[in-house]
Design a protein around this motif. Structure first.
Motif, short mmCIF file in Angstrom:
data_model
loop_
_atom_site.label_atom_id
_atom_site.label_comp_id
_atom_site.label_asym_id
_atom_site.label_seq_id
_atom_site.Cartn_x
_atom_site.Cartn_y
_atom_site.Cartn_z
N GLU A 32 4.70 -1.05 4.25
CA GLU A 32 5.84 -0.14 4.20
C GLU A 32 7.16 -0.92 4.11
O GLU A 32 8.08 -0.53 3.40
N GLU A 35 7.45 -2.23 0.58
CA GLU A 35 7.82 -1.12 -0.31
C GLU A 35 9.31 -0.82 -0.19
O GLU A 35 10.01 -0.69 -1.20
N LYS A 39 12.27 -1.16 -3.16
CA LYS A 39 13.04 0.01 -3.60
C LYS A 39 14.54 -0.25 -3.66
O LYS A 39 15.26 0.45 -4.35
N GLU A 58 -0.39 -3.65 -2.67
CA GLU A 58 -0.49 -2.30 -2.08
C GLU A 58 0.87 -1.62 -2.05
O GLU A 58 0.98 -0.42 -2.31
N ALA A 59 1.93 -2.37 -1.75
CA ALA A 59 3.28 -1.79 -1.75
C ALA A 59 3.68 -1.36 -3.16
O ALA A 59 4.30 -0.31 -3.33
N LYS A 61 1.76 -0.28 -5.49
CA LYS A 61 1.05 0.97 -5.81
C LYS A 61 1.84 2.19 -5.36
O LYS A 61 1.70 3.27 -5.94
N LEU A 62 2.65 2.04 -4.33
CA LEU A 62 3.41 3.16 -3.78
C LEU A 62 4.70 3.42 -4.56
O LEU A 62 5.36 4.42 -4.34
#
Length: 153
Positions: A32, A35, A39, A58-59, A61-62
């Motif tokens: 998180e 991510e 951003k 994984e980040a 992918k979000l």
């Protein structure tokens, strides 16, 4: 942002021993947090261990599907070569995991798979990352021998 496990650094698993407080920046392995960092608009840099690339993947992918790093520098790139199952170090080669417009692989010890070894492999079980493969590692553009480095001080 530094992306790595505090335990990896503290226990020396990354072959780079330091303390978290010496980093001088945020250190995380939380998806998180990665991510959120990705951003943020504007220029940004992530320093990561190969062992933590899966957290970055994984980040990503979000995020929206158009995300891509402008540039990825792979130091000690010989660690991403060789014969391996899909592992930590090889994720850097995969555009679908770590999308990048450009990659630069740097190493003092290129890892090239011998023809004999290559013939013995079960290619369905193992993934071979040979540094002579220009599809993955690109063209070599500079080489200096250890002897020449010593001569140049």
């Amino acid at each position: 942002l530094c992306v790595c496990s505090e335990n990896d650094i503290q226990e020396g698993k990354d072959n780079f021993c330091t303390q978290i407080y010496e980093m001088g920046t945020k250190v995380t392995a939380r998806i998180e947090a990665i991510e959120d960092f990705l951003k943020v608009t504007g220029e940004k840099v992530i320093f990561s261990t190969y062992q933590s690339l899966h957290n970055i993947a994984e980040a990503i992918k979000l995020l929206d599907s158009s995300f891509s790093f402008d540039f990825v520098f792979c130091d000690e790139a010989h660690r991403t070569a060789g014969i391996a199952h899909k592992g930590f170090f090889t994720q850097i080669h995969h555009q679908e995991k770590i999308p990048a417009k450009k990659r630069l692989y740097a190493t003092a010890t290129p890892r090239i798979l011998s023809e004999k070894s290559s013939k013995k492999l079960d290619r369905e079980t193992y993934y071979v990352y040979d540094m002579s493969d220009t599809e993955i590692f690109g063209e070599e553009f500079y080489r200096m021998s250890f002897k020449d480095a010593i001569k140049q001080d």
